[in-house]
Design a protein around this motif. Structure first.
Motif, PDB file in Angstrom:
ATOM      1  N   SER A  11      59.350  76.804  26.945  1.00  0.00           N
ATOM      2  CA  SER A  11      59.986  78.046  26.526  1.00  0.00           C
ATOM      3  C   SER A  11      60.881  77.815  25.323  1.00  0.00           C
ATOM      4  O   SER A  11      61.154  76.678  24.944  1.00  0.00           O
ATOM      5  CB  SER A  11      60.805  78.636  27.681  1.00  0.00           C
ATOM      6  OG  SER A  11      61.848  77.757  28.050  1.00  0.00           O
ATOM      7  N   GLY A  44      62.289  82.784  26.462  1.00  0.00           N
ATOM      8  CA  GLY A  44      60.961  83.187  26.889  1.00  0.00           C
ATOM      9  C   GLY A  44      59.952  82.072  26.768  1.00  0.00           C
ATOM     10  O   GLY A  44      60.093  81.175  25.937  1.00  0.00           O
ATOM     11  N   GLU A  60      59.630  86.395  20.907  1.00  0.00           N
ATOM     12  CA  GLU A  60      60.615  86.692  21.948  1.00  0.00           C
ATOM     13  C   GLU A  60      61.810  87.470  21.406  1.00  0.00           C
ATOM     14  O   GLU A  60      62.304  88.389  22.055  1.00  0.00           O
ATOM     15  CB  GLU A  60      61.080  85.401  22.641  1.00  0.00           C
ATOM     16  CG  GLU A  60      60.042  84.807  23.558  1.00  0.00           C
ATOM     17  CD  GLU A  60      59.742  85.655  24.795  1.00  0.00           C
ATOM     18  OE1 GLU A  60      60.582  86.491  25.201  1.00  0.00           O
ATOM     19  OE2 GLU A  60      58.657  85.477  25.372  1.00  0.00           O
ATOM     20  N   GLU A  64      62.639  91.153  22.937  1.00  0.00           N
ATOM     21  CA  GLU A  64      63.863  91.350  23.711  1.00  0.00           C
ATOM     22  C   GLU A  64      64.948  92.129  22.992  1.00  0.00           C
ATOM     23  O   GLU A  64      65.769  92.787  23.642  1.00  0.00           O
ATOM     24  CB  GLU A  64      64.417  89.996  24.175  1.00  0.00           C
ATOM     25  CG  GLU A  64      63.483  89.295  25.149  1.00  0.00           C
ATOM     26  CD  GLU A  64      64.088  88.047  25.754  1.00  0.00           C
ATOM     27  OE1 GLU A  64      65.332  87.906  25.754  1.00  0.00           O
ATOM     28  OE2 GLU A  64      63.299  87.215  26.241  1.00  0.00           O
TER      29      GLU A  64
END
Length: 157
Positions: A11, A44, A60, A64
């Motif tokens: 991630s 993420g 990400e 987000e």
């Protein structure tokens, strides 16, 4: 790009900050077992085994926060730091059987002051900008707090 049936245990963590070292924190949505006390930076998993770290970071951040990390005035920087830590028990079901550790690559994203944020309501319920030390104190995850504490050194480099 083939999307994996399970989450990939790799991630990104993206610390979003302004030139005066205000750090953006996001409050996770309820339903993840941690609730309103869970403040964090953007995080993420990679969507595919061959997704580059930087591409995952850009994706990400967009998903987000609505921030385009490739836009003029934004500067994404791979800090070349990786954290390896146990996956929280409540999230193990998202990973292949036997997977219990995650590797996280750390990025910084400098944005202009007053950058507009549009949260993904499935993931986050609130956001706030904090001075970097205060932001580190508010983070739930130790790796996130540690990354924020490194911020002044990476900005000065």
């Amino acid at each position: 790009m083939v999307v994996a049936p399970y989450k990939i245990p790799r991630s990104v963590l993206v610390v979003i900050y302004t030139p005066d070292l205000q750090v953006l924190l996001l409050r996770r949505a309820l339903g993840d077992g941690l609730g309103a006390a869970f403040w964090q930076s953007v995080t993420g998993s990679l969507d595919a085994e061959d997704e580059p770290w930087a591409a995952a970071a850009v994706r990400e951040v967009q998903e987000e926060t609505g921030i385009d990390a490739t836009a003029p005035g934004c500067r994404l920087h791979d800090w070349e730091l990786e954290n390896t830590y146990p996956i929280y028990p409540q999230w193990l079901h998202r990973y292949a059987p036997g997977v219990c550790m995650n590797t996280e690559r750390v990025f910084g994203l400098e944005v202009a002051s007053y950058t507009h944020v549009t949260l993904n309501p499935r993931e986050h319920t609130a956001f706030a900008w904090h001075a970097w030390r205060e932001a580190a104190d508010r983070c739930y995850a130790p790796s996130n707090a540690e990354a924020i504490l490194h911020l002044p050194a990476f900005v000065a480099a």
